[in-house]
Design a protein around this motif. Structure first.
Motif, PDB file in Angstrom:
ATOM      1  N   THR A  72      -2.859 -36.506  -3.836  1.00  0.00           N
ATOM      2  CA  THR A  72      -3.259 -36.945  -2.504  1.00  0.00           C
ATOM      3  C   THR A  72      -2.179 -37.805  -1.874  1.00  0.00           C
ATOM      4  O   THR A  72      -1.918 -37.715  -0.668  1.00  0.00           O
ATOM      5  CB  THR A  72      -4.585 -37.728  -2.568  1.00  0.00           C
ATOM      6  N   VAL A  80      -6.369 -31.750  -0.796  1.00  0.00           N
ATOM      7  CA  VAL A  80      -6.373 -31.747  -2.265  1.00  0.00           C
ATOM      8  C   VAL A  80      -7.728 -31.310  -2.790  1.00  0.00           C
ATOM      9  O   VAL A  80      -7.822 -30.515  -3.736  1.00  0.00           O
ATOM     10  CB  VAL A  80      -5.982 -33.141  -2.803  1.00  0.00           C
ATOM     11  N   ALA A 132      -0.304 -29.054  -1.380  1.00  0.00           N
ATOM     12  CA  ALA A 132      -1.070 -29.506  -2.544  1.00  0.00           C
ATOM     13  C   ALA A 132      -0.936 -28.502  -3.684  1.00  0.00           C
ATOM     14  O   ALA A 132      -0.761 -28.880  -4.848  1.00  0.00           O
ATOM     15  CB  ALA A 132      -2.534 -29.707  -2.171  1.00  0.00           C
TER      16      ALA A 132
END
Length: 394
Positions: free
Chosen positions: A103, A193, A123
């Motif tokens: 994150t 994420v 991500a």
């Protein structure tokens, strides 16, 4: 399916380290709160948070080490803190869950206000790269971070990302940026994420070494042009029509503030006088060439980046490679890229270049433009890593 693991991130290496514990941390049966100063002669120790909301701040963490945007800032982290001694220095290592780490990564690498589909793509590749590097480092625990071939008048070097001895990855551009809680607080980053939790890119069942760079300059690069002579079928040289954007609105959304200080990175020019170039190359290489007579590209990759450059001086000539070493020798920090043409001018040299970074894999600018145009994260990943497939590890 296995559970999410933890990652050990090397944050800072200093003679003295100031740590501010904002809530209780336990170490060797003692409780630590508030400001503490540690030095390399302090006993190695592990600080565990007393609750899930615990955090600590490290002062003067250097980011962009040796690059033109290098600076120091105070950074706050969650998770555990480990202090390790190395040759008179002390390492601060943050230990935390992989998804929490990611994150922060995707909004440290780029601005958390970037399009959501771009953040999702980032991500996936950041998770893939991390797990691939952790697996590789466990297989090559004694591998050197510097890979070097010196024969006669040639210096060929590349720098591994899988060779940290005390932790899995570092927190800076050598691996991937990780700048703590301030980045983790972004709702968009957390959503990206969460939406891709556990997802990785795979090729033939193996997690992809999903490299990425800031701006490919219009053509992506082969892995083997920058690192070891290994071919990854999903890391290819191909035209990228997306990264040439002059949209200042979009650039302000996708680049963090310190990256916005760098302009004209799609096409750039650097000029040196003869004396400036001779002094610079001697200082950066440790080799006295005398006056520089010529800079001759001997080998270019499919993207046009220089892989081998012959530096011709009055006193001697040397062939230097690969791309990062060339960039190191020809700049106070690093040239934006090795995709440049050499122009000899009166009293010096002018370099006309393309792009920012090594150019391998995903182009961050190009991928953000794709997302802004409505492409999904799956479409972005297929463009930059052709032939790869999405897998799920937890």
């Amino acid at each position: 399916m296995k559970a999410e693991g933890q990652v050990r991130v090397g944050i800072a290496k200093k003679k003295q380290l100031k740590v501010i514990f904002h809530s209780a941390y336990m170490s060797d049966g003692k409780c630590f709160v508030g400001e503490h100063l540690f030095s390399s002669d302090s006993a190695e120790r592990l600080f565990l948070p007393a609750d899930d909301d615990a955090s600590f701040t490290l002062e003067n963490v250097v980011i962009g080490v040796d690059f033109h945007w290098e600076r120091a800032e105070n950074q706050t982290f969650c998770g555990a803190l480990q202090l390790l001694e190395e040759s008179g220095f002390i390492w601060a290592v943050n230990i935390l869950p992989v998804e929490t780490y990611l994150t922060s990564v995707i909004s440290s690498e780029m601005n958390a206000h970037a399009p959501l589909e771009f953040l999702k793509a980032h991500a996936v590749i950041s998770r893939s790269w991390l797990l691939a590097m952790m697996q590789k480092s466990r297989q090559n625990e004694q591998e050197s971070p510097l890979h070097e071939q010196q024969e006669g008048d040639s210096v060929i070097r590349w720098y591994g990302c899988d060779s940290h001895q005390h932790f899995d990855v570092c927190a800076d551009d050598h691996c991937q940026r990780y700048q703590g809680i301030a980045r983790q607080s972004s709702p968009s980053a957390a959503a990206a994420v969460h939406a891709t939790r556990g997802m990785v890119l795979e090729y033939d069942g193996t997690i992809c070494d999903a490299r990425f760079s800031k701006c490919c300059g219009g053509v992506t690069e082969l892995f083997e042009s920058c690192w070891e002579n290994v071919q990854h079928p999903y890391l290819i040289a191909q035209a990228d029509p997306y990264c040439n954007t002059q949209d200042k609105r979009l650039l302000s959304r996708i680049l963090n503030s310190y990256d916005q200080e760098t302009s004209h990175f799609y096409r750039w020019t650097v000029s040196y006088t003869d004396s400036e170039l001779a002094e610079l190359i001697q200082r950066k290489s440790g080799i006295d060439f005398g006056r520089i007579i010529d800079l001759l590209p001997l080998s270019r990759s499919l993207s046009g980046r220089i892989v081998l450059l012959k530096i011709v001086g009055e006193k001697r000539s040397v062939v230097v490679g690969k791309e990062l070493e060339i960039r190191k020798w020809l700049s106070e920090s690093h040239l934006y890229s090795s995709a440049f043409e050499v122009e000899k001018i009166s009293g010096g040299f002018r370099l006309h270049g393309k792009g920012w970074g090594h150019g391998v894999g995903l182009c961050q600018i190009g991928a953000a433009v794709m997302a802004d145009e409505g492409k999904t994260f799956q479409e972005i990943l297929q463009f930059y890593y052709p032939g790869s497939k999405l897998g799920k590890r937890w």
